[in-house]
Design an enzyme around this catalytic site. Structure first.
Site, PDB file in Angstrom:
ATOM      1  N   CYS A  10     -41.555  34.265  -9.929  1.00  0.00           N
ATOM      2  CA  CYS A  10     -42.664  33.215  -9.083  1.00  0.00           C
ATOM      3  C   CYS A  10     -43.645  33.628  -8.200  1.00  0.00           C
ATOM      4  CB  CYS A  10     -41.460  32.290  -9.021  1.00  0.00           C
ATOM      5  SG  CYS A  10     -39.843  33.486  -7.753  1.00  0.00           S
ATOM      6  N   ASP A  34     -24.919  33.373  -9.674  1.00  0.00           N
ATOM      7  CA  ASP A  34     -26.004  32.973  -8.293  1.00  0.00           C
ATOM      8  C   ASP A  34     -24.943  33.869  -6.911  1.00  0.00           C
ATOM      9  OD1 ASP A  34     -28.647  31.349  -7.313  1.00  0.00           O
ATOM     10  OD2 ASP A  34     -27.506  31.860  -5.979  1.00  0.00           O
ATOM     11  N   SER A  35     -25.297  34.503  -6.418  1.00  0.00           N
ATOM     12  CA  SER A  35     -24.977  35.325  -5.805  1.00  0.00           C
ATOM     13  C   SER A  35     -24.304  34.474  -4.133  1.00  0.00           C
ATOM     14  CB  SER A  35     -25.865  36.022  -4.687  1.00  0.00           C
ATOM     15  OG  SER A  35     -27.161  36.452  -4.483  1.00  0.00           O
ATOM     16  N   ASN A  39     -23.377  39.485  -8.195  1.00  0.00           N
ATOM     17  CA  ASN A  39     -25.265  40.267  -8.422  1.00  0.00           C
ATOM     18  C   ASN A  39     -25.136  39.852  -9.595  1.00  0.00           C
ATOM     19  OD1 ASN A  39     -26.713  41.551  -8.557  1.00  0.00           O
ATOM     20  ND2 ASN A  39     -26.559  42.419  -6.126  1.00  0.00           N
ATOM     21  N   ALA A  40     -26.447  38.793  -9.791  1.00  0.00           N
ATOM     22  CA  ALA A  40     -27.343  38.505 -11.881  1.00  0.00           C
ATOM     23  C   ALA A  40     -27.299  40.599 -11.788  1.00  0.00           C
ATOM     24  CB  ALA A  40     -27.960  38.683 -11.589  1.00  0.00           C
ATOM     25  N   PHE A  48     -28.909  34.264 -12.079  1.00  0.00           N
ATOM     26  CA  PHE A  48     -29.535  33.065 -10.680  1.00  0.00           C
ATOM     27  C   PHE A  48     -30.296  31.614 -10.915  1.00  0.00           C
ATOM     28  CE2 PHE A  48     -31.486  37.290 -11.519  1.00  0.00           C
ATOM     29  CZ  PHE A  48     -31.371  37.601 -11.023  1.00  0.00           C
ATOM     30  N   ASP A  96     -34.457  34.034 -13.997  1.00  0.00           N
ATOM     31  CA  ASP A  96     -35.197  32.966 -13.034  1.00  0.00           C
ATOM     32  C   ASP A  96     -34.728  33.719 -11.177  1.00  0.00           C
ATOM     33  OD1 ASP A  96     -37.270  31.873 -12.365  1.00  0.00           O
ATOM     34  OD2 ASP A  96     -35.251  29.705 -12.143  1.00  0.00           O
TER      35      ASP A  96
HETATM   36  N1  SAH Z   1     -33.325  28.797 -11.563  1.00  0.00           N
HETATM   37  C1  SAH Z   1     -32.688  28.198 -10.217  1.00  0.00           C
HETATM   38  C2  SAH Z   1     -34.042  28.998  -9.262  1.00  0.00           C
HETATM   39  C3  SAH Z   1     -33.455  30.418  -9.153  1.00  0.00           C
HETATM   40  S1  SAH Z   1     -34.310  30.590  -7.152  1.00  0.00           S
HETATM   41  C4  SAH Z   1     -33.100  26.862 -10.482  1.00  0.00           C
HETATM   42  O1  SAH Z   1     -34.155  26.538 -11.414  1.00  0.00           O
HETATM   43  O2  SAH Z   1     -32.730  26.099  -9.684  1.00  0.00           O
HETATM   44  C5  SAH Z   1     -33.356  32.470  -7.033  1.00  0.00           C
HETATM   45  C6  SAH Z   1     -31.850  32.462  -7.304  1.00  0.00           C
HETATM   46  O3  SAH Z   1     -31.502  33.467  -7.265  1.00  0.00           O
HETATM   47  C7  SAH Z   1     -31.434  31.860  -5.347  1.00  0.00           C
HETATM   48  O4  SAH Z   1     -30.156  30.812  -5.734  1.00  0.00           O
HETATM   49  C8  SAH Z   1     -30.342  33.025  -4.672  1.00  0.00           C
HETATM   50  O5  SAH Z   1     -29.248  32.413  -4.483  1.00  0.00           O
HETATM   51  C9  SAH Z   1     -30.227  34.310  -5.883  1.00  0.00           C
HETATM   52  N2  SAH Z   1     -30.626  35.194  -6.669  1.00  0.00           N
HETATM   53  C10 SAH Z   1     -31.262  36.301  -5.483  1.00  0.00           C
HETATM   54  N3  SAH Z   1     -30.486  37.433  -5.042  1.00  0.00           N
HETATM   55  C11 SAH Z   1     -28.976  37.578  -6.176  1.00  0.00           C
HETATM   56  C12 SAH Z   1     -29.036  38.688  -7.390  1.00  0.00           C
HETATM   57  N4  SAH Z   1     -29.398  39.914  -6.355  1.00  0.00           N
HETATM   58  N5  SAH Z   1     -27.877  37.759  -7.597  1.00  0.00           N
HETATM   59  C13 SAH Z   1     -27.302  36.658  -7.933  1.00  0.00           C
HETATM   60  N6  SAH Z   1     -28.601  35.626  -7.159  1.00  0.00           N
HETATM   61  C14 SAH Z   1     -29.019  36.123  -6.981  1.00  0.00           C
END
Ligand code: SAH
Length: 381
Positions: free
Chosen positions: A325, A237-238, A264-265, A216, A285
């Site tokens: 969060c 990130d997705s 997808n994480a 993420f 995160d």
């Molecule tokens: N860590 C980042 C903020 C993360 S916000 C920073 O500090 O800047 C959450 C992120 O998760 C978003 O960018 C969103 O695109 C991503 N996201 C949401 N679901 C996801 C998934 N299943 N796999 C990967 N990324 C995902």
């Protein structure tokens, strides 16, 4: 309003719900109104919302005009606090709603550009006055109203992004913790920079080492901060758009050991486990799993699952930085979910740091909603 609401105000919480309002008088949407209890005693001044479940948001415990002078005073007090607590960046939150006694108003600063959000009918009606105050305080080049947030629909307010002052420059960059970062004020998710994680980035960088994985990553916040301490950082990130900004940021800072991956994480973590991959540092995160109280149980299962997947990939001595969060998920609940994950993973885990949002997102003791970000730094023993 009724006795329940009066008790709530006395306990230091600024919200009064519609079911506790007995008589609305002739208040019109967004008015600043005098609030009295059933005995007619004055409780203070609040912004009135005609359709929200939160009918009143207390602005003051006195009868006060909510005018330019009032707003300027509150905004200046908020900014004065930032002068004390913000270091090493031109990007920070100037005003954080309820936490700065400005319910419904958020203002972020990115150098000489400002972003504001008016989240209730009262603050929305004050938009022009707020812009005047901000111009007086900061002489900005640009003010954007990023009012494209879902909570506004509960107030009957339109979702929109608008330039309310100045002009959008070609390229907006700010310094944060020694990194040059690109800001997308008009289109980014939350402008692409997560100001609330600013201090946690530094904490992560202090502990990070070896091969790191940042799930993420969005525009690369944790990954770019950790790069100097790590051999490599895989940043996932997705969102392809967010990763594009992350790439620009990596290049602008001469960072070449961050490898960006669109995936997808959850699947990626499972795939790495199946392939026997191991890391020394992992950051998790995710977006808020619990957007409402009713979603908390599902969210806790989500936190347990993702932390289990992360812990399985860590080598002994490895560092896990794990965040939530969702304000509905209290720190104790997150600790419990990660503890369960550690048992499932058969790992003994030590707590190195229990952190929260950066100090420019203040927490009010009597307003639990203002404490939303949890960031645990853990180590596999
Ligand atoms: N860590 C980042 C903020 C993360 S916000 C920073 O500090 O800047 C959450 C992120 O998760 C978003 O960018 C969103 O695109 C991503 N996201 C949401 N679901 C996801 C998934 N299943 N796999 C990967 N990324 C995902």
């Amino acid at each position: 309003m009724n006795r329940k609401a009066a008790g709530r105000v006395a306990s230091g919480h600024p919200w009064i719900f519609s079911s506790d309002v007995v008589d609305r008088g002739d208040a019109t949407p967004g008015d600043a109104v005098r609030v009295v209890d059933q005995g007619g005693r004055l409780l203070g001044t609040a912004h009135y919302s005609s359709i929200s479940l939160i009918t009143l948001r207390m602005l003051s415990r006195r009868a006060q005009a909510v005018d330019n002078a009032f707003l300027l005073d509150r905004l200046q007090a908020a900014e004065d606090h930032r002068r004390l607590v913000v270091q090493g960046t031109g990007a920070y939150r100037v005003a954080f709603g309820e936490a700065d006694q400005l319910p419904g108003l958020v203002v972020d600063r990115y150098g000489d550009c400002l972003v504001m959000q008016t989240l209730d009918q009262g603050m929305d009606r004050q938009s022009a006055a707020i812009v005047e105050c901000l111009v007086e305080m900061f002489a900005p080049r640009l003010i954007v109203a990023r009012n494209d947030v879902a909570v506004r629909s509960r107030e009957g307010l339109p979702l929109e992004t608008r330039v309310v002052y100045g002009q959008v420059p070609e390229d907006i960059r700010v310094m944060m913790n020694g990194l040059r970062l690109q800001v997308d004020l008009m289109g980014g998710q939350k402008t692409g920079i997560f100001l609330d994680q600013r201090e946690n980035y530094l904490a992560a960088a202090r502990w990070a080492r070896g091969k790191a994985l940042d799930c993420f990553t969005c525009t690369g916040g944790f990954a770019l901060h950790m790069a100097a301490q790590c051999e490599t950082v895989e940043a996932v990130d997705s969102s392809a758009a967010a990763l594009q900004t992350a790439r620009t940021n990596a290049e602008a800072n001469g960072i070449s050991n961050v490898h960006l991956l669109e995936a997808n994480a959850f699947d990626l973590l499972a795939g790495h486990a199946a392939a026997g991959r191991r890391f020394q540092t992992i950051v998790l995160d995710p977006p808020a799993f619990a957007k409402s109280r009713s979603a908390v149980d599902g969210a806790l299962r989500g936190y347990r699952e993702i932390n289990l997947r992360g812990l399985k990939l860590l080598e002994p001595g490895g560092i896990l930085v794990t965040c939530s969060c969702s304000h509905h998920v209290a720190e104790a609940m997150l600790l419990e979910a990660v503890a369960q994950a550690s048992l499932d993973a058969n790992r003994t885990v030590r707590v190195l740091e229990r952190r929260t949002q950066a100090l420019d997102h203040p927490i009010l003791l009597t307003v639990p909603e203002t404490h939303y970000l949890k960031c645990l730094v853990l180590q596999v023993v």
